[in-house]
Write an enzyme that holds these catalytic residues in place. Structure first.
Site, short mmCIF file in Angstrom:
data_model
loop_
_atom_site.label_atom_id
_atom_site.label_comp_id
_atom_site.label_asym_id
_atom_site.label_seq_id
_atom_site.Cartn_x
_atom_site.Cartn_y
_atom_site.Cartn_z
N ASP A 119 0.83 -1.20 0.00
CA ASP A 119 0.00 0.00 0.00
C ASP A 119 0.87 1.26 0.00
O ASP A 119 1.90 1.30 0.68
CB ASP A 119 -0.89 -0.01 1.25
N HIS A 148 3.63 3.13 -9.13
CA HIS A 148 3.51 1.67 -9.21
C HIS A 148 4.81 1.05 -9.74
O HIS A 148 5.20 -0.03 -9.29
CB HIS A 148 2.34 1.29 -10.12
N ASN A 153 -9.78 -2.72 -7.86
CA ASN A 153 -8.89 -1.80 -8.57
C ASN A 153 -9.32 -1.58 -10.02
O ASN A 153 -8.87 -0.63 -10.67
CB ASN A 153 -7.45 -2.31 -8.54
N PHE A 154 -10.19 -2.45 -10.54
CA PHE A 154 -10.70 -2.25 -11.89
C PHE A 154 -11.56 -0.99 -11.98
O PHE A 154 -11.89 -0.53 -13.07
CB PHE A 154 -11.52 -3.47 -12.34
#
Length: 254
Positions: free
Chosen positions: A32, A50, A81-82
């Protein structure tokens, strides 16, 4: 230079009393803080955050091998997360393709015989990501000394539901009876079938929740939460988590 020397000394100092016999076999990570890191760096592209996170995961694998930890499971992408922006999702999928293809010929993966596996609803992923995953899994399928598991398209509740669906079908097909259903059978039908449950789950960024990660498998896992954002995780942060784990008295069922 002096700062680097001091850091190395501190790293040595806090790791000197680690007990190999008490090392966790399986450590799981909720990675996270990538998005927050991007904002704190002056609103750099979230995909860059990321990308930094991928680099840290590679370091974590190195640290784990060094410490004798056999299994790593990392929460990389949940089904929720989509719902993020198309730009971020496309960027993440591109990172998955690039890095799974890198794993195919990664010297460390083959030197230390690391088996790569993706757990989750991979059918939800784009074809090019599924193909890259298959390449990495096929290239490491023969290994069983160490394991790198990536939870992608993952949700702990859905995992349990999918396990139950498989069991119900087997009952309906006459392969098993209702009396055969127990904890072991459920575990055998999870995405993580065949793997030991995590001894330790580490979450970065200061949040103190599992967010649907390994809900069944974490029943007796030790939990460790640290304030550090994932892209800023250092070896000393990891060692502190291991020290905390080794200092605890594990009481199963209490």
């Amino acid at each position: 230079m002096a700062e680097n020397i001091l850091y190395r000394l501190y790293e040595w100092y806090i790791s000197r009393n680690l007990v190999p016999e008490k090392m966790p076999k399986h450590v799981a990570f909720i990675m996270d803080g990538n998005r927050r890191y991007s904002k704190l760096q002056g609103n750099i592209d979230v995909v860059k955050g990321h990308e930094m996170g991928v680099n840290i995961l590679e370091k974590v694998m190195d640290w784990s091998i060094e410490l004798g930890i056999e299994i790593i499971t990392a929460y990389a992408f949940s089904t929720e997360n989509f719902n993020r922006s198309k730009h971020e999702i496309d960027g993440l999928m591109n990172l998955f393709v690039i890095n799974f293809k890198r794993l195919v010929d990664n010297p460390k993966i083959h030197k230390y015989e690391v088996k790569v596996k993706v757990v989750g609803r991979t059918e939800l992923l784009p074809d090019n990501v599924k193909e890259a995953i298959k390449e990495a899994e096929d290239a490491t399928a023969q290994y069983n000394k160490r394991f790198l598991n990536l939870a992608i398209g993952y949700d702990g509740r859905l995992e349990i539901i999918d396990s139950f669906k498989k069991i119900i079908k087997d009952v309906q097909d006459g392969k098993i009876s209702i009396d055969d259903v127990d904890e072991e059978l459920v575990s055998k039908n999870l995405y993580t079938a065949g793997l030991d449950d995590p001894n330790l789950i580490i979450r970065t960024s200061g949040e103190e929740r599992l967010s649907g990660f390994l809900l069944w498998q974490s029943s007796y896992s030790e939990l460790y939460f640290c304030e550090t954002l994932w892209p800023e995780l250092r070896k000393v942060d990891f060692i502190r988590a291991i020290r905390s784990y080794q200092a605890r008295e594990r009481r199963f069922g209490a």
